[in-house]
Design a protein around this motif. Structure first.
Motif, PDB file in Angstrom:
ATOM      1  N   ARG A  50       6.134 -14.943  13.040  1.00 33.70           N
ATOM      2  CA  ARG A  50       5.128 -13.750  12.810  1.00 33.70           C
ATOM      3  C   ARG A  50       4.447 -14.064  11.801  1.00 33.70           C
ATOM      4  NH1 ARG A  50       7.221  -9.805   8.718  1.00 33.70           N
ATOM      5  NH2 ARG A  50       5.980  -7.767   9.221  1.00 33.70           N
ATOM      6  N   THR A  51       3.234 -13.645  12.115  1.00 28.68           N
ATOM      7  CA  THR A  51       2.037 -13.877  11.149  1.00 28.68           C
ATOM      8  C   THR A  51       2.062 -12.563  10.253  1.00 28.68           C
ATOM      9  OG1 THR A  51       0.737 -15.101  12.945  1.00 28.68           O
ATOM     10  CG2 THR A  51      -0.557 -13.761  10.865  1.00 28.68           C
ATOM     11  N   VAL A  52       1.968 -12.819   9.089  1.00 33.25           N
ATOM     12  CA  VAL A  52       2.392 -11.583   8.087  1.00 33.25           C
ATOM     13  C   VAL A  52       0.661 -11.112   7.612  1.00 33.25           C
ATOM     14  CG1 VAL A  52       3.483 -10.948   5.614  1.00 33.25           C
ATOM     15  CG2 VAL A  52       4.567 -12.394   7.208  1.00 33.25           C
ATOM     16  N   LEU A  53       0.093 -12.263   7.244  1.00 38.49           N
ATOM     17  CA  LEU A  53      -1.355 -11.963   7.056  1.00 38.49           C
ATOM     18  C   LEU A  53      -2.362 -12.945   7.893  1.00 38.49           C
ATOM     19  CD1 LEU A  53      -0.939 -11.760   2.971  1.00 38.49           C
ATOM     20  CD2 LEU A  53      -1.090  -9.886   4.502  1.00 38.49           C
ATOM     21  N   ASP A  54      -3.253 -12.293   8.273  1.00 38.37           N
ATOM     22  CA  ASP A  54      -4.149 -13.121   9.211  1.00 38.37           C
ATOM     23  C   ASP A  54      -5.659 -12.849   8.781  1.00 38.37           C
ATOM     24  OD1 ASP A  54      -5.178 -14.480  11.458  1.00 38.37           O
ATOM     25  OD2 ASP A  54      -4.932 -12.660  12.797  1.00 38.37           O
ATOM     26  N   ASP A  55      -6.200 -14.232   8.308  1.00 34.33           N
ATOM     27  CA  ASP A  55      -7.703 -13.931   8.051  1.00 34.33           C
ATOM     28  C   ASP A  55      -7.824 -13.037   7.053  1.00 34.33           C
ATOM     29  OD1 ASP A  55     -10.190 -15.285   8.071  1.00 34.33           O
ATOM     30  OD2 ASP A  55     -10.740 -14.098   9.829  1.00 34.33           O
ATOM     31  N   ILE A  56      -7.423 -12.887   5.750  1.00 32.77           N
ATOM     32  CA  ILE A  56      -7.827 -11.897   4.891  1.00 32.77           C
ATOM     33  C   ILE A  56      -8.744 -12.413   3.817  1.00 32.77           C
ATOM     34  CG2 ILE A  56      -6.804 -10.277   3.017  1.00 32.77           C
ATOM     35  CD1 ILE A  56      -5.812  -9.660   5.806  1.00 32.77           C
ATOM     36  N   THR A  57      -9.819 -11.746   3.670  1.00 35.27           N
ATOM     37  CA  THR A  57     -10.750 -11.932   2.693  1.00 35.27           C
ATOM     38  C   THR A  57     -11.132 -10.606   1.654  1.00 35.27           C
ATOM     39  OG1 THR A  57     -12.105 -13.416   4.003  1.00 35.27           O
ATOM     40  CG2 THR A  57     -13.057 -12.316   2.283  1.00 35.27           C
ATOM     41  N   ASN A  66       8.000  -1.626   4.127  1.00 39.50           N
ATOM     42  CA  ASN A  66       8.602  -2.706   3.867  1.00 39.50           C
ATOM     43  C   ASN A  66       8.568  -3.909   4.845  1.00 39.50           C
ATOM     44  OD1 ASN A  66       9.668  -1.422   1.679  1.00 39.50           O
ATOM     45  ND2 ASN A  66      11.446  -0.607   2.386  1.00 39.50           N
ATOM     46  N   GLY A  67       8.384  -5.251   4.453  1.00 42.45           N
ATOM     47  CA  GLY A  67       8.412  -6.238   5.164  1.00 42.45           C
ATOM     48  C   GLY A  67       6.802  -6.759   5.912  1.00 42.45           C
ATOM     49  N   ASP A  68       5.951  -5.681   5.493  1.00 46.59           N
ATOM     50  CA  ASP A  68       4.573  -6.026   5.949  1.00 46.59           C
ATOM     51  C   ASP A  68       3.881  -6.913   5.362  1.00 46.59           C
ATOM     52  OD1 ASP A  68       5.034  -4.478   8.044  1.00 46.59           O
ATOM     53  OD2 ASP A  68       3.408  -3.018   8.045  1.00 46.59           O
ATOM     54  N   GLY A  69       4.204  -7.498   4.051  1.00 38.43           N
ATOM     55  CA  GLY A  69       3.402  -8.482   3.499  1.00 38.43           C
ATOM     56  C   GLY A  69       2.752  -8.052   2.085  1.00 38.43           C
ATOM     57  N   LYS A  70       3.299  -6.834   1.516  1.00 41.38           N
ATOM     58  CA  LYS A  70       2.772  -6.634   0.147  1.00 41.38           C
ATOM     59  C   LYS A  70       2.971  -7.465  -0.970  1.00 41.38           C
ATOM     60  CE  LYS A  70       4.906  -2.654  -0.184  1.00 41.38           C
ATOM     61  NZ  LYS A  70       5.783  -2.860   1.095  1.00 41.38           N
ATOM     62  N   SER A  71       4.151  -7.926  -1.244  1.00 49.03           N
ATOM     63  CA  SER A  71       4.588  -8.636  -2.329  1.00 49.03           C
ATOM     64  C   SER A  71       3.886 -10.441  -2.027  1.00 49.03           C
ATOM     65  CB  SER A  71       6.201  -8.969  -2.233  1.00 49.03           C
ATOM     66  OG  SER A  71       6.734  -7.660  -2.641  1.00 49.03           O
ATOM     67  N   THR A  72       4.141 -10.301  -0.621  1.00 42.74           N
ATOM     68  CA  THR A  72       3.510 -11.818  -0.044  1.00 42.74           C
ATOM     69  C   THR A  72       1.928 -11.879  -0.409  1.00 42.74           C
ATOM     70  OG1 THR A  72       5.003 -12.089   1.794  1.00 42.74           O
ATOM     71  CG2 THR A  72       3.109 -13.426   1.829  1.00 42.74           C
ATOM     72  N   ALA A  77      -0.704  -7.275   9.586  1.00 42.75           N
ATOM     73  CA  ALA A  77      -1.357  -8.668   9.336  1.00 42.75           C
ATOM     74  C   ALA A  77      -2.894  -8.489   8.694  1.00 42.75           C
ATOM     75  CB  ALA A  77      -1.441  -9.561  10.312  1.00 42.75           C
ATOM     76  N   VAL A  78      -3.199  -7.286   8.463  1.00 42.00           N
ATOM     77  CA  VAL A  78      -4.621  -6.861   7.780  1.00 42.00           C
ATOM     78  C   VAL A  78      -4.205  -6.070   6.678  1.00 42.00           C
ATOM     79  CG1 VAL A  78      -5.707  -7.110  10.183  1.00 42.00           C
ATOM     80  CG2 VAL A  78      -5.069  -4.872   9.099  1.00 42.00           C
ATOM     81  N   VAL A  79      -5.471  -5.924   5.947  1.00 41.25           N
ATOM     82  CA  VAL A  79      -5.294  -5.238   4.490  1.00 41.25           C
ATOM     83  C   VAL A  79      -6.765  -4.474   4.616  1.00 41.25           C
ATOM     84  CG1 VAL A  79      -5.761  -5.307   2.188  1.00 41.25           C
ATOM     85  CG2 VAL A  79      -4.422  -7.054   3.150  1.00 41.25           C
ATOM     86  N   ASP A  80      -6.482  -3.079   4.545  1.00 43.67           N
ATOM     87  CA  ASP A  80      -7.495  -2.005   4.523  1.00 43.67           C
ATOM     88  C   ASP A  80      -7.700  -1.521   3.236  1.00 43.67           C
ATOM     89  OD1 ASP A  80      -8.060  -2.276   7.519  1.00 43.67           O
ATOM     90  OD2 ASP A  80      -6.473  -0.703   7.691  1.00 43.67           O
ATOM     91  N   ALA A  81      -8.934  -1.350   2.835  1.00 41.88           N
ATOM     92  CA  ALA A  81      -9.177  -0.931   1.432  1.00 41.88           C
ATOM     93  C   ALA A  81      -9.540   0.766   1.454  1.00 41.88           C
ATOM     94  CB  ALA A  81     -10.158  -1.742   0.824  1.00 41.88           C
ATOM     95  N   PHE A  82      -9.060   1.407   0.663  1.00 44.84           N
ATOM     96  CA  PHE A  82      -9.392   2.811   0.543  1.00 44.84           C
ATOM     97  C   PHE A  82      -9.698   3.095  -0.746  1.00 44.84           C
ATOM     98  CE2 PHE A  82      -6.630   2.525   3.696  1.00 44.84           C
ATOM     99  CZ  PHE A  82      -6.938   3.009   4.749  1.00 44.84           C
ATOM    100  N   ASP A  83     -10.849   4.147  -1.117  1.00 43.71           N
ATOM    101  CA  ASP A  83     -11.160   4.508  -2.595  1.00 43.71           C
ATOM    102  C   ASP A  83     -10.143   5.574  -2.980  1.00 43.71           C
ATOM    103  OD1 ASP A  83     -13.335   3.158  -2.986  1.00 43.71           O
ATOM    104  OD2 ASP A  83     -14.763   4.556  -2.037  1.00 43.71           O
TER     105      ASP A  83
END
Length: 648
Positions: A22-29, A44-50, A204-210
């Motif tokens: 399982r890829t937890v984070l994929d090409d995150i910048t 839970n388990g989606d990779g916040k702490s990682t 496996a991605v990170v979305d940013a919000f104001d």
């Protein structure tokens, strides 16, 4: 160390990490700049702490890199215990600093008083409880001079007062535009109070919000609605959460950072988070008039050799059908003991517990003991032990559908209970309790180990639950969301009403407001006459149609309620009083129908105004709607008071 405003402090490029298949984070910048106040959310388990561990350089990625600006100091609070158990609390927190050195620093003194009050500074860390060690670790981190703080679940083991202190500390720690922090937490009030940016970790991605949690909730709803049909169920939970944020107490205090037109367009068709009158009618039918009464109860607990502490000193607490009560209090004041008294698990030393004939209680403990004997069973098997179809808010749901509402995917429903995570066991524990059909449900710190999505799903279930609800929690968002009023245990052996809610409790604890007097005769949901009164609602003008008539009917029913109290002294209501109360019920019901019809009209008008983006008209309609809602609540209370007289 002071940091320049807007200065880039650290960043990640192309981060990828995989656990097993399982890829937890994929090409995150991404990056963190001075002035950033970032909250991290996700299931839970989606990779916040990682993600946080990678940014803190506590773990290496499979691909990509993390770079820190030269000279940047990063402080990291892990979820694991990193303290040396042989150290004293003093050495763990301030090292070899002499007392006059750290005590002369205002910041250090504030941290010590905010987190370590009551702890013996010479006691070895290894002798502390898990919660106490967590406080020591947080204090140690905050004592340092860091440019960036990374905090993984810092509110765990903090009470309401501690969470408020930490929020205030983080807001004051740096000047505007200086320093930065990244926080993983499920505490939604905390996220809204301290964060100006939100990162959602999912798929496996990170979305940013104001903005904080409220702004993120709106933005995510817009994204989901436009992005994919398969997200429909999740979107509905988000919309219901928005309805609470727009109409409830948090919206009045946290100043959500989103446009009123967009928010109104999203939520104008969402029903109230719960129909309190219908729920109370159902609760009365299931429970009768008498539920649980503690009468002049006294309880003490052992404390040290030959010593004891009085938790309750001749307290009286009366709970009626359909009441939803939140409990806050200082650590050790007896919050969990209060639930055990009400559940009958603990016998009082003095006084008694009076229990209604039809009462069936269930208590969600902090230990999850109920599932240990079922460790070898699969999740779906546990849910279908007694039945396979469940009634939820008037709708029939299968065990699989009900499990999906709180995050158990079909594949996960066949996992052995012993292999579940802490959060999953918590969800299953709550579901099994609720489907056992109790009519009094008690929850002891129910938010432990739950992510924000699961909390929203749990609150959705509780909204449609018609029994009496008692919740002990440090999560003020949850308390304001699922309970109608709160009580406080201040450590003096008494129970006090909090008409002003959690904010009033914090003012009392800070010494800004005296504790409300104790009504020694009773406490029944709403604040007693001796408690600090809430601000009165604006009275309707004479001749204001249905609204004015309902207010008059409510006033008449209130007078009947006074007659009821007098009759109670002699044992029962008179026939004349019952006939008058019956007439009052019929009159109030007619007025409630008119008010409800007007409320529906206002919702339609607001929907039309939102389409034309007429903000001035929307504001006027919202003001009228608020007045209708207040009068409906008053009429509903009058109906309930009259119904008690009719029942004798």
């Amino acid at each position: 160390m002071a940091t320049q405003q807007g200065l880039h402090l650290l960043g990640a490029e192309g981060l990828t990490i995989t656990f097993g298949t399982r890829t937890v984070l994929d090409d995150i910048t991404l990056g963190i700049d001075a002035g950033d106040r970032i909250g991290v959310v996700g299931r839970n388990g989606d990779g916040k702490s990682t993600l946080m561990r990678l940014l803190a350089r506590k773990e290496d990625p499979d691909a990509g890199q993390v770079t820190w600006r030269g000279g940047t100091s990063v402080g990291f609070l892990d979820q694991s215990d990193v303290l040396l158990h042989e150290d004293s609390v003093r050495r763990a927190v301030v090292g070899d600093m002499a007392e006059h050195e750290w005590a002369s620093d205002p910041k250090m003194r504030d941290i010590a008083s905010g987190l370590l009050t009551g702890l013996d500074w010479e006691r070895p860390v290894g002798e502390l409880s898990g919660g106490q060690r967590r406080r020591v670790a947080l204090a140690k981190l905050l004592m340092g001079d860091h440019d960036v703080l990374m905090l993984d679940e810092p509110t765990n083991h903090l009470d309401v007062e501690g969470v408020a202190w930490l929020a205030d500390h983080l807001k004051r720690r740096w000047k505007s535009g200086e320093g930065a922090f990244l926080v993983v937490t499920h505490d939604r009030w905390f996220l809204d109070e301290v964060c100006t940016l939100t990162w959602e970790v999912h798929d496996a991605v990170v979305d940013a919000f104001d903005g904080g949690y409220a702004a993120y909730t709106l933005a995510r709803a817009e994204r989901d609605r436009a992005a994919a049909v398969e997200e429909q169920k999740r979107q509905q939970l988000v919309k219901k959460e928005l309805a609470w944020l727009r109409r409830g107490a948090p919206a009045r205090t946290t100043k959500p950072k989103f446009r009123i037109d967009a928010a109104t367009a999203l939520i104008n068709d969402v029903p109230e988070h719960r129909d309190e009158v219908q729920l109370k009618k159902m609760a009365t039918a299931r429970l009768g008039k008498d539920v649980l009464d503690l009468e002049d109860v006294t309880l003490s607990v052992a404390e040290g050799e030959g010593e004891s502490k009085t938790l309750f000193d001749e307290v009286t607490l009366r709970l009626g059908p359909g009441e939803r009560v939140g409990v806050v209090g200082v650590n050790g004041a007896g919050k969990s003991s209060l639930l055990r008294l009400l559940d009958g698990r603990t016998e009082p030393e003095g006084g008694r517990l009076k229990r209604g004939k039809t009462v069936r209680t269930a208590i969600l403990t902090q230990e999850v003991d109920e599932l240990r004997e079922r460790a070898g069973m699969r999740v779906h098997e546990v849910m279908t032990e007694d039945k396979t179809v469940f009634d939820v808010g008037g709708k029939e749901m299968s065990a699989g559908q009900l499990l999906e509402t709180v995050g158990f995917a079909r594949s996960r429903q066949w996992t052995p209970v012993g292999d579940l995570s802490g959060g999953e066991r918590r969800r299953l524990q709550l579901l099994t309790l609720m489907t056992g059909e109790p009519n009094v449900l008690m929850l002891d710190e129910p938010t432990n180990d739950l992510d924000t999505d699961t909390l929203a799903a749990m609150e959705d279930l509780l909204d449609n639950w018609p029994g009496t609800l008692i919740v002990v929690s440090h999560d003020r968002y949850l308390l304001e969301r699922v309970t109608d009023h709160q009580i406080a245990l201040l450590g003096d052996g008494k129970i006090r009403a909090l008409p002003g809610g959690v904010e009033q409790y914090l003012r009392i604890r800070e010494g800004k407001e005296p504790a409300p007097p104790v009504d020694g005769r009773r406490y029944r949901g709403e604040s007693s006459a001796s408690a600090t009164p809430a601000a009165p609602a604006a009275a309707p003008s004479p001749g204001s149609g249905a609204a004015g008539a309902a207010a008059a009917a409510a006033s008449e029913a209130g007078s009947s309620g006074a007659g009821k109290a007098s009759a109670a002294k002699s044992g029962a209501s008179s026939s004349a009083q019952q006939r008058q109360a019956q007439k009052t019920m019929q009159r109030v019901e007619r007025q409630m129908e008119k008010l409800s019809a007007r409320r529906a009209e206002l919702h339609d008008q607001m929907a039309a105004a939102s389409e034309s983006v007429d903000l001035e008209k929307l504001s006027g309609l919202q003001t009228e709607l608020n007045g209708i809602e207040a009068e409906l609540a008053e009429a509903e209370e009058a109906w309930l008071e009259a119904s008690e007289i009719v029942e004798g």
